[in-house]
Design an enzyme around this catalytic site. Structure first.
Site, mmCIF file in Angstrom:
data_model
loop_
_atom_site.group_PDB
_atom_site.id
_atom_site.type_symbol
_atom_site.label_atom_id
_atom_site.label_comp_id
_atom_site.label_asym_id
_atom_site.label_seq_id
_atom_site.Cartn_x
_atom_site.Cartn_y
_atom_site.Cartn_z
ATOM 1 N N SER A 55 -14.955 -3.115 1.793
ATOM 2 C CA SER A 55 -16.101 -3.454 2.783
ATOM 3 C C SER A 55 -15.694 -3.213 4.307
ATOM 4 O O SER A 55 -14.761 -3.450 4.785
ATOM 5 C CB SER A 55 -16.484 -4.888 2.416
ATOM 6 O OG SER A 55 -17.396 -5.113 3.347
ATOM 7 N N LYS A 72 -20.430 -2.685 3.851
ATOM 8 C CA LYS A 72 -20.038 -3.351 5.163
ATOM 9 C C LYS A 72 -21.027 -4.742 4.542
ATOM 10 O O LYS A 72 -21.677 -4.692 3.992
ATOM 11 C CB LYS A 72 -20.741 -2.714 6.213
ATOM 12 C CG LYS A 72 -20.728 -3.599 7.426
ATOM 13 C CD LYS A 72 -19.308 -3.846 7.861
ATOM 14 C CE LYS A 72 -19.053 -4.776 8.905
ATOM 15 N NZ LYS A 72 -17.501 -5.176 9.399
ATOM 16 N N CYS A 117 -13.781 -13.622 6.050
ATOM 17 C CA CYS A 117 -13.691 -12.758 7.390
ATOM 18 C C CYS A 117 -13.044 -13.684 8.514
ATOM 19 O O CYS A 117 -13.645 -14.699 8.936
ATOM 20 C CB CYS A 117 -15.296 -12.562 7.849
ATOM 21 S SG CYS A 117 -15.124 -11.491 9.420
ATOM 22 N N ASN A 171 -8.782 -10.171 1.938
ATOM 23 C CA ASN A 171 -9.046 -9.674 3.276
ATOM 24 C C ASN A 171 -8.039 -9.506 4.350
ATOM 25 O O ASN A 171 -6.944 -9.793 4.148
ATOM 26 C CB ASN A 171 -10.414 -10.692 3.825
ATOM 27 C CG ASN A 171 -11.379 -10.164 4.603
ATOM 28 O OD1 ASN A 171 -10.924 -9.519 5.515
ATOM 29 N ND2 ASN A 171 -12.358 -10.209 4.199
ATOM 30 N N GLY A 225 -3.832 -2.528 6.937
ATOM 31 C CA GLY A 225 -3.082 -1.355 6.648
ATOM 32 C C GLY A 225 -1.756 -1.585 5.956
ATOM 33 O O GLY A 225 -1.719 -2.709 5.675
ATOM 34 N N THR A 274 -8.396 0.592 5.311
ATOM 35 C CA THR A 274 -8.018 1.323 6.555
ATOM 36 C C THR A 274 -7.545 2.768 6.399
ATOM 37 O O THR A 274 -7.695 3.620 7.137
ATOM 38 C CB THR A 274 -6.899 0.480 7.034
ATOM 39 O OG1 THR A 274 -7.296 -0.835 7.267
ATOM 40 C CG2 THR A 274 -6.176 0.862 8.550
HETATM 41 C C1 FMN Z 1 -12.557 -2.077 10.777
HETATM 42 C C2 FMN Z 1 -12.544 -3.022 9.446
HETATM 43 C C3 FMN Z 1 -13.648 -3.782 9.040
HETATM 44 C C4 FMN Z 1 -13.847 -4.695 8.058
HETATM 45 N N1 FMN Z 1 -15.068 -5.064 7.731
HETATM 46 C C5 FMN Z 1 -14.915 -5.747 6.737
HETATM 47 C C6 FMN Z 1 -16.210 -6.595 6.382
HETATM 48 O O1 FMN Z 1 -17.473 -6.344 6.935
HETATM 49 N N2 FMN Z 1 -16.379 -7.450 5.156
HETATM 50 C C7 FMN Z 1 -15.104 -7.553 4.214
HETATM 51 O O2 FMN Z 1 -14.948 -8.336 3.384
HETATM 52 N N3 FMN Z 1 -13.977 -6.976 4.966
HETATM 53 C C8 FMN Z 1 -13.845 -6.155 5.767
HETATM 54 N N4 FMN Z 1 -12.729 -5.438 6.187
HETATM 55 C C9 FMN Z 1 -11.550 -5.861 5.237
HETATM 56 C C10 FMN Z 1 -11.174 -4.639 4.330
HETATM 57 O O3 FMN Z 1 -12.287 -4.691 3.531
HETATM 58 C C11 FMN Z 1 -10.012 -5.136 3.498
HETATM 59 O O4 FMN Z 1 -10.068 -6.372 3.083
HETATM 60 C C12 FMN Z 1 -8.625 -5.144 4.554
HETATM 61 O O5 FMN Z 1 -8.786 -4.236 5.623
HETATM 62 C C13 FMN Z 1 -7.357 -4.825 3.787
HETATM 63 O O6 FMN Z 1 -7.369 -3.574 3.154
HETATM 64 P P1 FMN Z 1 -6.707 -2.123 3.909
HETATM 65 O O7 FMN Z 1 -5.425 -2.654 4.393
HETATM 66 O O8 FMN Z 1 -6.573 -1.236 2.946
HETATM 67 O O9 FMN Z 1 -7.747 -1.874 4.964
HETATM 68 C C14 FMN Z 1 -12.588 -4.703 7.280
HETATM 69 C C15 FMN Z 1 -11.387 -4.224 7.655
HETATM 70 C C16 FMN Z 1 -11.555 -3.194 8.767
HETATM 71 C C17 FMN Z 1 -10.227 -2.611 9.031
#
Ligand code: FMN
Length: 303
Positions: A20, A44, A129, A191, A216, A265
């Site tokens: 998301s 999103k 969040c 998250n 990340g 990410t």
């Molecule tokens: C720019 C950005 C926007 C995000 N927006 C949401 C969101 O709207 N809802 C949500 O549940 N998680 C959101 N996340 C969290 C990601 O879904 C995920 O849980 C988190 O980034 C860890 O995974 P990653 O390290 O692969 O990014 C967001 C992350 C990023 C970087």
């Protein structure tokens, strides 16, 4: 190799989803990725009314990761259902609609709108969040509020229900159990972690919202440990995420107990990241002589 996975009531063609907030509503990717090959797309997070999000700057690069303080900018659930869900659901992957709310009543109203929507394969409750003043990660910081959101949502849908958990709590196992007891079919985690960066010359926070969510590769070992902890606390299927950039990373989450993974990410750096994770998982199974990817789920051996 059989890549299909079943997470309770949710069947997916393969275990790789996009997370998301990192893939919009699936319609921003153009033809950069072969979207239809993914197991699922998590939208999103949507809220009852459209939101503009937090003041800029809203992203900052950090060592092996990024901070974001987007603050749930989104078009609102009604516009999503009217304009986006149809085309998105025709792409191929399962569409998991992410919803957030400031109050139980808001979650209930969201659920009345999406709880029966054609084209939504499942609903992910964003109770984690870190970037909103109300209705953010406080929901899953302790068991009681998390259970209240899940129970309210459960009454209003028969679709598979995913509770997305925050790592910003010392009570993850209790929260995980409470969500499952309240009716969550699946848990997804993590998250982002609350983080902050400072511009030392200007003596100011780098982000307009002061703090943000760290994501990340920087968080991957932390996230793997949280998924391992959740896997020992509940029997419900888990979706793991946090810093996945390649198949090897995804395998860590699966081996500690995740039935599927989300890539977040990494997609910003490489729009094909989720696809290459999927290709790499297949290659790994071939090399290791594994017939079904599910054989790897929870395959962790004692040290
Ligand atoms: C720019 C950005 C926007 C995000 N927006 C949401 C969101 O709207 N809802 C949500 O549940 N998680 C959101 N996340 C969290 C990601 O879904 C995920 O849980 C988190 O980034 C860890 O995974 P990653 O390290 O692969 O990014 C967001 C992350 C990023 C970087």
């Amino acid at each position: 190799v059989d890549l299909a996975v079943r997470l309770g009531p949710l069947a997916l063609a393969n275990p790789v989803l996009v997370a998301s907030g990192t893939f919009g509503y699936g319609d921003e990717s153009g033809d950069l990725t072969e979207v239809p090959r993914l197991g699922g797309i998590v939208t999103k997070t949507l809220t009852l009314e459209p939101r503009a999000g937090n003041p800029p700057p809203r992203v900052a690069e950090t060592p092996s990761g990024m901070l974001n303080s987007i603050g749930l900018e989104n078009i609102g659930v009604r516009a999503f259902l009217r304009d986006r869900l149809g085309p998105l659901s025709r792409l191929g992957p399962a569409v998991i609609v992410s919803v957030g709310g400031r109050t139980i009543e808001e979650f209930e109203e969201m659920m009345r709108l999406v709880g029966g929507a054609d084209g939504a394969a499942a609903i992910e409750l964003n109770i984690s969040c870190p970037n909103v003043k109300e209705g953010g990660h406080e929901w899953s910081a302790s068991p009681e509020p998390a259970a209240r959101v899940v129970a309210a949502a459960r009454r209003l849908t028969r679709k598979p229900l995913v509770a997305k958990l925050s790592p910003n709590t010392g009570r993850l196992a209790d929260v995980a159990r409470a969500c499952v007891e309240a009716g969550a079919d699946i848990l997804s985690l993590v998250n982002t972690y609350v983080g902050m960066a400072v511009d030392v010359r200007r003596r100011r926070p780098v982000l307009g919202a002061v703090t943000g969510g760290l994501s990340g590769p920087a968080i991957r070992p932390l996230a793997v440990a949280r998924v391992h902890e959740a896997a020992r606390a509940v029997r419900a299927p888990l979706i793991g995420m946090g810093g996945i950039t390649c198949a090897r990373d995804a395998l860590e989450f699966m081996i500690v107990g995740a039935s599927a993974v989300q890539v977040g990410t990494a997609t910003f750096a490489d729009p094909r990241a989720a696809e290459s994770v999927l290709d790499g998982l297949r290659d790994f199974c071939v090399e290791e002589g594994i017939a079904r990817i599910t054989d790897l789920v929870g395959a962790l051996r004692a040290p």
